[in-house]
Design a protein around this motif. Structure first.
Motif, PDB file in Angstrom:
ATOM      1  N   GLU A  31       0.586  -0.999   0.162  1.00 32.74           N
ATOM      2  CA  GLU A  31      -0.205   0.017   0.150  1.00 32.74           C
ATOM      3  C   GLU A  31       1.016   1.185  -0.062  1.00 32.74           C
ATOM      4  O   GLU A  31       0.718   2.198  -0.461  1.00 32.74           O
ATOM      5  CB  GLU A  31      -1.496   0.251   0.860  1.00 32.74           C
ATOM      6  CG  GLU A  31      -1.977   1.199   1.038  1.00 32.74           C
ATOM      7  CD  GLU A  31      -2.514   1.229  -0.192  1.00 32.74           C
ATOM      8  OE1 GLU A  31      -3.157   2.432  -0.808  1.00 32.74           O
ATOM      9  OE2 GLU A  31      -3.255   0.086  -0.320  1.00 32.74           O
ATOM     10  N   ARG A  32       1.815   1.728   0.686  1.00 28.90           N
ATOM     11  CA  ARG A  32       2.768   2.405   0.917  1.00 28.90           C
ATOM     12  C   ARG A  32       3.345   2.922  -0.693  1.00 28.90           C
ATOM     13  O   ARG A  32       3.877   3.764  -0.897  1.00 28.90           O
ATOM     14  CB  ARG A  32       3.895   1.865   1.551  1.00 28.90           C
ATOM     15  CG  ARG A  32       5.278   3.300   2.137  1.00 28.90           C
ATOM     16  CD  ARG A  32       5.401   3.366   3.513  1.00 28.90           C
ATOM     17  NE  ARG A  32       6.325   1.436   4.023  1.00 28.90           N
ATOM     18  CZ  ARG A  32       5.694   1.129   4.312  1.00 28.90           C
ATOM     19  NH1 ARG A  32       4.657   1.422   5.285  1.00 28.90           N
ATOM     20  NH2 ARG A  32       6.146  -0.123   4.952  1.00 28.90           N
ATOM     21  N   THR A  33       3.750   1.523  -1.166  1.00 29.10           N
ATOM     22  CA  THR A  33       4.015   1.989  -2.261  1.00 29.10           C
ATOM     23  C   THR A  33       3.562   2.199  -3.777  1.00 29.10           C
ATOM     24  O   THR A  33       3.459   3.277  -4.455  1.00 29.10           O
ATOM     25  CB  THR A  33       4.513   0.547  -3.112  1.00 29.10           C
ATOM     26  OG1 THR A  33       5.974  -0.159  -2.169  1.00 29.10           O
ATOM     27  CG2 THR A  33       5.667   0.463  -4.918  1.00 29.10           C
ATOM     28  N   ILE A  34       2.301   1.410  -3.599  1.00 26.46           N
ATOM     29  CA  ILE A  34       1.153   2.027  -4.822  1.00 26.46           C
ATOM     30  C   ILE A  34       1.216   3.913  -4.350  1.00 26.46           C
ATOM     31  O   ILE A  34       0.389   3.852  -5.489  1.00 26.46           O
ATOM     32  CB  ILE A  34       0.001   0.836  -5.035  1.00 26.46           C
ATOM     33  CG1 ILE A  34      -0.477   0.915  -3.673  1.00 26.46           C
ATOM     34  CG2 ILE A  34       0.972  -0.162  -5.542  1.00 26.46           C
ATOM     35  CD1 ILE A  34      -2.110   0.274  -4.263  1.00 26.46           C
ATOM     36  N   SER A  35       0.485   3.539  -2.651  1.00 25.02           N
ATOM     37  CA  SER A  35       0.146   5.265  -2.577  1.00 25.02           C
ATOM     38  C   SER A  35       1.031   6.824  -3.117  1.00 25.02           C
ATOM     39  O   SER A  35       1.213   7.227  -2.961  1.00 25.02           O
ATOM     40  CB  SER A  35      -0.271   5.145  -1.321  1.00 25.02           C
ATOM     41  OG  SER A  35      -1.104   4.530  -0.933  1.00 25.02           O
ATOM     42  N   HIS A  36       2.112   6.070  -3.648  1.00 30.99           N
ATOM     43  CA  HIS A  36       3.637   7.292  -3.496  1.00 30.99           C
ATOM     44  C   HIS A  36       3.342   7.688  -4.734  1.00 30.99           C
ATOM     45  O   HIS A  36       2.193   7.084  -6.203  1.00 30.99           O
ATOM     46  CB  HIS A  36       4.786   6.311  -3.581  1.00 30.99           C
ATOM     47  CG  HIS A  36       6.018   7.055  -3.943  1.00 30.99           C
ATOM     48  ND1 HIS A  36       6.245   7.846  -4.668  1.00 30.99           N
ATOM     49  CD2 HIS A  36       6.631   7.304  -2.842  1.00 30.99           C
ATOM     50  CE1 HIS A  36       6.747   8.289  -4.492  1.00 30.99           C
ATOM     51  NE2 HIS A  36       7.617   8.471  -3.381  1.00 30.99           N
ATOM     52  N   PRO A  37       3.112   9.295  -4.831  1.00 29.50           N
ATOM     53  CA  PRO A  37       2.758  10.566  -5.873  1.00 29.50           C
ATOM     54  C   PRO A  37       3.316   9.648  -7.179  1.00 29.50           C
ATOM     55  O   PRO A  37       2.992  10.188  -8.130  1.00 29.50           O
ATOM     56  CB  PRO A  37       3.984  11.508  -4.811  1.00 29.50           C
ATOM     57  CG  PRO A  37       3.513  10.813  -3.291  1.00 29.50           C
ATOM     58  CD  PRO A  37       4.048  10.012  -3.667  1.00 29.50           C
ATOM     59  N   ALA A  38       4.786   9.268  -7.010  1.00 31.80           N
ATOM     60  CA  ALA A  38       5.267   8.751  -8.396  1.00 31.80           C
ATOM     61  C   ALA A  38       4.314   7.559  -8.715  1.00 31.80           C
ATOM     62  O   ALA A  38       4.667   7.514  -9.972  1.00 31.80           O
ATOM     63  CB  ALA A  38       6.489   8.365  -8.449  1.00 31.80           C
ATOM     64  N   THR A  39       3.930   6.400  -8.191  1.00 31.91           N
ATOM     65  CA  THR A  39       3.097   5.745  -8.696  1.00 31.91           C
ATOM     66  C   THR A  39       1.785   6.123  -9.634  1.00 31.91           C
ATOM     67  O   THR A  39       0.823   6.985  -9.181  1.00 31.91           O
ATOM     68  CB  THR A  39       2.059   4.623  -7.598  1.00 31.91           C
ATOM     69  OG1 THR A  39       3.388   3.905  -6.957  1.00 31.91           O
ATOM     70  CG2 THR A  39       2.159   3.744  -8.509  1.00 31.91           C
ATOM     71  N   LEU A  40       1.502   5.621 -11.169  1.00 27.50           N
ATOM     72  CA  LEU A  40       0.673   5.518 -11.854  1.00 27.50           C
ATOM     73  C   LEU A  40      -0.684   5.739 -11.109  1.00 27.50           C
ATOM     74  O   LEU A  40      -0.706   5.063 -10.401  1.00 27.50           O
ATOM     75  CB  LEU A  40       1.303   5.306 -13.069  1.00 27.50           C
ATOM     76  CG  LEU A  40       2.070   6.144 -14.414  1.00 27.50           C
ATOM     77  CD1 LEU A  40       2.469   5.271 -14.976  1.00 27.50           C
ATOM     78  CD2 LEU A  40       2.195   7.240 -14.350  1.00 27.50           C
ATOM     79  N   VAL A  41      -1.612   6.172 -11.386  1.00 28.30           N
ATOM     80  CA  VAL A  41      -2.568   6.248 -10.563  1.00 28.30           C
ATOM     81  C   VAL A  41      -3.569   4.879 -11.492  1.00 28.30           C
ATOM     82  O   VAL A  41      -4.298   3.918 -10.460  1.00 28.30           O
ATOM     83  CB  VAL A  41      -3.644   7.390 -11.053  1.00 28.30           C
ATOM     84  CG1 VAL A  41      -5.086   7.081 -10.203  1.00 28.30           C
ATOM     85  CG2 VAL A  41      -2.892   9.145  -9.844  1.00 28.30           C
ATOM     86  N   ASP A  42      -3.078   5.039 -12.122  1.00 25.15           N
ATOM     87  CA  ASP A  42      -4.257   3.120 -13.504  1.00 25.15           C
ATOM     88  C   ASP A  42      -3.454   1.645 -12.408  1.00 25.15           C
ATOM     89  O   ASP A  42      -3.812   0.884 -11.685  1.00 25.15           O
ATOM     90  CB  ASP A  42      -4.295   3.332 -14.589  1.00 25.15           C
ATOM     91  CG  ASP A  42      -2.642   3.677 -15.220  1.00 25.15           C
ATOM     92  OD1 ASP A  42      -1.833   4.443 -14.527  1.00 25.15           O
ATOM     93  OD2 ASP A  42      -2.232   2.659 -16.244  1.00 25.15           O
TER      94      ASP A  42
END
Length: 257
Positions: free
Chosen positions: A13-24
């Protein structure tokens, strides 16, 4: 698999919530895990790929095959093959902590540039997937070829993996051998997987000659005997010289390769 999700869930969750992770990608990853937990029959294959990449990143790399087996059991080998190709087109990006922030690993997920092969490995989980595809029913194998064909040309990593997984598609193998000839020496190991898909001595020679550093390829391929076994099985007579070269090379190669 459930224990892995529990253990690595917070970091996921921390990784995919990072601002640099693409929203899709973030939405897809959450959707896959939520659907799995709820027993939803619908499969978000992009989400499966995101989960596979992030949940089995360090320190959980030993569970890549576990994730594959679970995905095949729940969703079938065609979905698993497509997810594997999508994973090859993604990568983890590491970020430095900001001033005053704790020194912890900060990661995000991004799409891999077309020519990027950094940290790409075609290894045991992919060999297992290739074997599962090989013993699948004809219709299922054809469905996998059609699904993977949609990703051809999306990136070197994806293309090399596709040719490894479905070696029957020799036109793709030929395309990738031409691409391998131009790959930098430091990333030749990714394309060495093509040796498992060659069917002629000329193709096998192209793998050995790739990158213009034959000594390096002989050294590296000598450590990947599973690929050499596949070459011998699929090509047959005509590669005896290459096998001899592998043995000679490992007896005589310099130690600074």
């Amino acid at each position: 698999m459930d224990a892995l999700i529990v253990r690595a869930g917070a970091e996921f969750e921390r990784t995919i919530s990072h601002p640099a992770t693409l929203v899709d990608l973030a939405v897809a990853g959450r959707s896959f895990l939520e659907g799995r937990a709820g027993g939803d029959g619908a499969v978000n294959v992009v989400g499966a790929a995101v989960a596979w990449l992030v949940l089995t990143d360090q320190p959980e790399q030993g569970f890549k095959a576990t994730f594959l087996d679970d995905l095949v059991t729940r969703c079938g080998v065609v979905v698993a093959a497509e997810a594997a190709i999508i994973v090859a087109g993604l990568r983890i990006r590491f970020h430095r902590p900001g001033p005053g922030e704790p020194m912890v690993t900060i990661r995000s997920v991004e799409r891999r540039p077309v020519d990027d092969l950094l940290n790409v490995q075609i290894f045991e989980p992919h060999s297992r997937l290739r074997a599962l595809l090989a013993v699948s029913a004809d219709a299922e194998y054809a469905a996998a070829v059609a699904a993977l064909g949609r990703y051809r040309g999306s990136g070197l990593a994806s293309d090399f993996l596709i040719s490894f997984l479905v070696p029957t598609e020799q036109r793709w193998v030929e395309e990738d051998l031409r691409a391998l000839a131009l790959v930098d020496r430091d990333y030749l190991h990714v394309g060495w997987s093509l040796l498992a898909s060659v069917t002629t001595p000329v193709q096998a020679e192209a793998v050995f000659a790739a990158g213009g550093d034959r000594e390096h390829s002989v050294w590296g391929l000598g450590h990947r005997l599973n690929l050499v076994y596949s070459m011998c099985a699929h090509v047959g007579p005509g590669v005896e010289g290459l096998v001899g070269e592998l043995f000679d090379g490992h007896l005589n190669c310099s130690t600074d390769i």
